[in-house]
Enzyme design. Structure first.
Site, PDB file in Angstrom:
ATOM      1  N   TYR A 102      -5.531 -19.282  10.552  1.00 37.00           N
ATOM      2  CA  TYR A 102      -4.886 -20.460  11.135  1.00 37.00           C
ATOM      3  C   TYR A 102      -5.877 -21.336  11.894  1.00 37.00           C
ATOM      4  O   TYR A 102      -5.748 -22.550  11.930  1.00 37.00           O
ATOM      5  CB  TYR A 102      -3.739 -20.044  12.064  1.00 37.00           C
ATOM      6  N   GLU A 198      -3.645  13.416   8.416  1.00 36.97           N
ATOM      7  CA  GLU A 198      -3.176  12.230   7.696  1.00 36.97           C
ATOM      8  C   GLU A 198      -1.924  11.626   8.328  1.00 36.97           C
ATOM      9  O   GLU A 198      -1.848  10.432   8.552  1.00 36.97           O
ATOM     10  CB  GLU A 198      -2.888  12.588   6.221  1.00 36.97           C
ATOM     11  N   ASP A 250      -2.340  15.612   2.900  1.00 37.29           N
ATOM     12  CA  ASP A 250      -1.481  16.116   1.837  1.00 37.29           C
ATOM     13  C   ASP A 250      -2.348  16.665   0.709  1.00 37.29           C
ATOM     14  O   ASP A 250      -3.485  16.214   0.518  1.00 37.29           O
ATOM     15  CB  ASP A 250      -0.633  14.976   1.246  1.00 37.29           C
TER      16      ASP A 250
END
EC number: 5.6.2.2
Lengths: 372, 372
Positions: A102, A198, A250
């Protein structure tokens, strides 16, 4: 030739930006002004440095030329960003990627063309500036969003504000790791190792079980693929405090790749691996072996691989650093043979306490169960 | 009949769960055992309580019957969750939604049927338990993920751990608000009002500009649609500390709805509005009027509405609480007429400091520019 360095002083950043501008200015009188910068990393132009176990960029210098119709827009945008970066560093302000967009977007009079159309353009140009002056954007005060969290007996200090706190005294949520930690100093640490987790839910579980206190751990959650602030923090904890670091994700290709990024850097940021990667971290789990060892299949705690998983396994199993490792190849093969993956939360199928009381202590006592 | 109450003691939660179980147990000898619970909220069965300016549930009691083939699975699952909730409260542990799923999933012998297939099932049953014993899941120690952050001169205490901290002394990131804050006590507050900010980048901006110190504000970021922990915190700051609360979001239907949820509750959680909603919060911006007032259109800092935006505007403009307000109808109409929306970050088109030095002080001085 300037290089990426761990701590870049305000003066040094400003001098690098000024040097870039001076060179261009001089070229305007002598010939074709251009901005020289290292080409961006991708699977083809990165190098896996086997000795240091890190991904680096095969440096190839490209340029953005002013007298080139295909380059001139990007040339102009890079100067806009460089000029804003200079102001930010001088005024000691930090802007988000969206704010930069911006701030720089406006319509050029007469031409009636916008300097920028979408944020993707300014994001890309910020990366160009990183590669032109060899500084990570955090060093010239531009940051993304995305936070992690840290918990444990460690003091952190905000250099500019003078605040100091212990990350185990802020309730069970720990301290929220911002997207840039260049102003943070690491003080006294009373811990034996760092465990990067994680998922936030697992981070919360381990805190509730008092795992950090019982095992002398500093816990960090990356909340998925770690934001740069988290990667810098892991890197600095290893480097400044010499703590061993374990990663716990995982048991699926996405988790394995999180480990890979923390350890060796990522491809598109390969030029910064030396500031962001932490080569000697180790992988504590979840492995596919864990499924058998902790009887998770029978408990219905595994998930079938989908097509996306399978595609991703085939991709990352072929990355040179995974390819050269027999241990990792065995994990990938086993995952494909079984056709399943396993989440870290799945350990709750045994009991909520299981991960803290049994699983992790068991791994820490048996280095042969840990991958690297 | 039991009711939702602000603070539910451990004993009271356990007694409500036990009562549920006792009733079912007795019904097994006398007839058709069933679990009675209020029907879930949706656009058709909610009520807008105009006097209290809050969304509530038209209470209609449904039941899950054991001797009903369509109900029995859900009946069994609800008892599983109730039993786990009892253990969690007794052991003083908190489990994530995902952990609950893994804890309860197993194969029923002989029948060879899984108690649960997907997490959606356990999530839904947890909601059933909320409506059966009239307690929010945080009160029986089940939490989701999703954090916010708070910054300002306010002391918070973790009742169970004994930690206490000031949220303005933890560096510029403030304190990370966890998904459940039932153990958090609010201590001394030195501030005149609370400002809830949609985006983390704006939260960071205001902290960098020292807005909280200069204006006596407590800043909270909801990071988009606020997680329940953040909604509880806003609710309690208003209730316990009697601080006025302002909400600052993007000027688009999604931002307006964030305001609506903080103020009046959400439809599907309408049964908890009294614990989660904060009826007298006010809306500070971004309004569509701001686009003209701060000349944002000329600076290219607005975004065209897309089809999804337009559909959403038509939906929420018709919610009774927006419909009855001339001010809000004017905003919706103007947004449609202009065909544009505006982000809070767009104020950076003026200058980075603008939002803190001009925009917000200007709004605070002109109550007529604030919507309610």
């Amino acid at each position: 030739m300037v290089q990426y360095i761990e701590k870049l002083s305000k003066e040094e950043v400003l001098s690098r930006i000024k040097k870039l501008a001076d060179e261009i200015y001089n070229e305007f009188s002598s010939g074709n002004p251009s901005i020289k910068l290292a080409v961006r990393g991708n699977i083809k132009n990165i190098e896996y440095d086997e000795k240091r176990d890190i991904i680096t960029l095969k440096e190839k210098i490209g340029s953005r030329e002013f007298f080139n119709l295909g380059h001139v827009r990007r040339f102009m945008q890079t100067l806009l960003v460089a000029s804003l970066a200079k102001k930010l560093v001088e005024k000691d302000k930090t802007a988000s990627l969206r704010e930069v967009y911006y701030q720089l977007k406006h319509t050029i009079p007469i031409l009636n063309v916008n300097t920028l159309e979408e944020q993707e353009e300014s994001d890309a140009v910020i990366e160009d500036l990183e590669r032109a002056i060899k500084a990570i954007r955090e060093q010239f005060h531009i940051k993304a969003e995305g936070r992690g969290a840290i918990y444990g007996d460690i003091y952190l200090r905000d250099r500019k504000r003078g605040d100091e706190w212990n990350c185990s005294k802020l309730g069970r949520g720990g301290w929220s790791v911002p997207s840039t930690i260049e102003d943070i100093e690491i003080g006294d640490v009373n811990a034996d190792f760092v465990l990067v987790v994680e998922k936030e839910a697992m981070f919360d579980r381990l805190i509730e079980e008092r795992f950090p206190e019982k095992q002398g751990a500093i816990l960090i959650t990356s909340k998925g693929q770690p934001p740069r602030g988290v990667r810098r923090l892991i890197h600095r904890l290893r480097k400044e405090k010499n703590l061993p670091v374990y990663v716990f994700t995982d048991g699926d290709p996405w988790g394995f790749y999180i480990y890979s990024v923390i350890k060796r850097g990522s491809m598109n940021l390969s030029q910064f691996s030396e500031l962001l990667a932490t080569p000697d971290v180790k992988f504590i789990g979840m492995t596919i072996d864990d499924i058998d060892e902790y009887d998770l299949r029978k408990k219905g705690a595994v998930i079938k691989l989908n097509q996306r998983d399978i595609k991703r396994i085939n991709e990352i199993a072929n990355y040179p650093w995974f390819k050269k490792s027999k241990d990792w190849q065995r994990q990938f093969r086993k995952m494909m043979d079984y056709g399943i993956k396993v989440e870290q939360d799945a350990l709750a199928a045994n009991s909520l306490e299981f991960v803290a009381d049994t699983y992790l202590p068991d791994k820490l006592e048996h280095p042969d169960k840990i991958l690297s």
